[in-house]
Design an enzyme around this catalytic site. Structure first.
Site: not given
Length: 529
Positions: A77, A238, A189
């Site tokens: 991370y 949008v 992963y």
């Protein structure tokens, strides 16, 4: 106009389509690293709240709701920590969001003692149960280049017995993989989290926020952006954009938004920037109640917009790969608010897991139920005498063991009845469910990012030939990183901002823990347990 000919950043505007973590992070990087004035940044969100999948709402009187919870890992991370170590926390603006997380996780370390249960008995989840053939299949997967895997499914790569091992049940229920999902994503992963392979069953490497992620991360980030003048256009969906091709590439010239007042047209200058979150895991979510089952939606605004702009621009990816098979991409979660805490206390006693320790999966459940009892309080406004826990099921279309109907057709009350059966306390249902509220949430696209894919199905963050458009989030291609993580969204935002502004800064690389000899040795030993 080349990059060095663009007007000064103070004379350019940025438009973010979608108000999830990717857009919020992108806005923060524009301000923090690109020196763009906050008032030049506009975030368009169809709901009346930002945060996307990192949600958390409610109060003790009306009940709480979290559709899901993201887990974190400090050795990885990289982009997430780069951002949140510079965002002040709400509780103490002299400390960052990451400082508060560090303190919380030091005081509340994860260690799951009861990761798997079957018929009331604890399973030793650390005994992964991998055979020689299973290990060979894993090694072969790691050695196969991703492009050669194509759209191969997990169940096509591994034999059926692999899907019955403790390792698979631990893996699948932490990351939400299904047998029909992409084996290429499993490969990613395994490389990304190989350092966690030996302790997946204890979840020791999992780090969490003090409260739910909306309170702990989204609110302080939103406040930081608002303090700098970033505008949030709520109720703005949008629906389309004018993308004009030329010899120099494709340029967004206009956005079209649906609001309560009708259609709004937003002009975009060629030097302005447009960031689109193409696809959302929580789009189309439907919320039920204690006596109401959620509905199943089969489309959502983010998917319709992506399909619209990709139709004439093949380099924008293939959204149908991810969005057109809801049967394979949905699952259901539920949030339980308890004024009467007997059921909460029973779960703690039954599983022998203190709040905050981890995730318990009930292998005897036809739905493959799991529960997460977070450290309390889980909401900033949660009183001491109110408890909250969360759960989910990977197979909501199967008939329950106790409630003879699919989870997808069940009310919150019926979900709790089924859960109590697996907690072996169904004989106490009336007293346990008194003053308890269960809110189910059906999410049709929650694992869409795991669908088998080919190269090109996800667009590049900044597609070739794009002059002012970048893609953010879980469906923008980023080599070696893994979807279904906050990191993937934040990394896409950092990548987009740095490239679009041509900043002389580097995006932190994906850490290669899998090259460390100690990590490899520990993983090999764990594979033989």
């Amino acid at each position: 106009m080349t990059a060095h000919q663009h007007p000064h950043v103070s004379d350019r505007d940025a438009h973010f389509v979608g108000g999830g973590i990717a857009s919020l992070a992108g806005a923060a990087f524009l301000v923090r690293d690109g020196n763009m004035p906050g008032e030049n940044i506009h975030v368009y969100e169809k709901l009346d709240v930002v945060g996307g999948a990192m949600d958390g709402a409610g109060d003790p009187d009306e009940a709480y709701l979290i559709r899901g919870g993201r887990m974190f890992n400090y050795p990885t991370y990289e982009c997430t920590w780069d951002l949140f170590e510079t965002i002040p926390s709400l509780e103490d603006d002299s400390r960052s969001v990451k400082d508060v997380m560090d303190e919380f996780n030091e005081a509340n370390p994860s260690y799951a003692k009861t990761r798997l249960m079957h018929e009331g008995e604890r399973i030793d989840a650390g005994e992964y149960g991998l055979t020689r053939q299973h290990r060979q299949s894993i090694v072969r997967l790691l050695l196969t280049p991703e492009p050669r895997l194509g759209d191969t499914r997990i169940e096509e790569w591994f034999d059926e017995s692999f899907l019955e091992t403790n390792f698979w049940y631990v893996w699948a229920t932490i990351f939400a993989f299904q047998p029909w999902h992409s084996v290429a994503e499993v490969r990613r992963y395994m490389y990304r989290f190989l350092h966690e392979f030996p302790r997946l069953h204890t979840m020791e490497g999992i780090d969490r926020t003090k409260y739910n992620q909306y309170d702990s991360m989204i609110l302080p980030l939103r406040r930081w952006l608002e303090d700098r003048g970033v505008s949030f256009e709520y109720g703005h969906e949008v629906t389309d954009m004018d993308i004009v091709p030329s010899r120099t590439g494709r340029t967004v010239e206009r956005l079209y938004c649906e609001t309560d007042s009708g259609t709004e047209s937003v002009p975009v200058e060629p030097s302005d920037l447009v960031f689109v979150t193409n696809g959302s895991m929580t789009d189309g979510s439907s919320i039920g109640g204690m006596d109401e089952a959620p509905e199943l939606n089969e489309t959502g605004a983010s998917w319709e917009l992506w399909k619209s702009i990709a139709e004439d621009n093949p380099q924008f990816g293939n959204p149908s790969v991810f969005a057109d098979n809801v049967t394979e991409t949905k699952w259901e979660s539920f949030t339980v608010t308890l004024h009467n805490t007997e059921l909460f206390d029973h779960i703690v006693d039954f599983t022998n897991e203190e709040p905050g320790n981890g995730l318990v999966t009930y292998l005897g459940s036809n739905w493959l139920l799991s529960t997460v009892v977070a450290a309390q309080p889980h909401f900033a406004n949660q009183p001491d005498d109110v408890k909250v826990f969360w759960g989910y099921a990977l197979f909501p279309d199967r008939e329950g063991n106790y409630v003879k109907k699919p989870m997808s057709e069940c009310t919150g009350r019926e979900i709790l009845q089924e859960l109590c059966y697996h907690l072996q306390c169904e004989d106490r249902l009336p007293e346990l469910l008194d003053d308890v509220t269960c809110i189910p949430a059906m999410m049709p696209f929650i694992t869409a990012h795991f669908q088998p894919r080919e190269p090109g199905d996800r667009p590049e963050v900044v597609p070739d030939g794009s002059n002012n458009l970048a893609f953010l989030g879980q469906y923008a291609e980023q080599p070696r990183d893994v979807v279904f993580t906050v990191e993937y969204s934040v990394r896409s935002a950092m990548t987009a901002v740095y490239e679009m502004l041509d900043l002389d800064r580097e995006v932190p690389p994906v850490t290669k823990h899998y090259r460390k000899p100690g990590v490899i040795a520990d993983t090999v030993r764990a594979a033989y347990r």
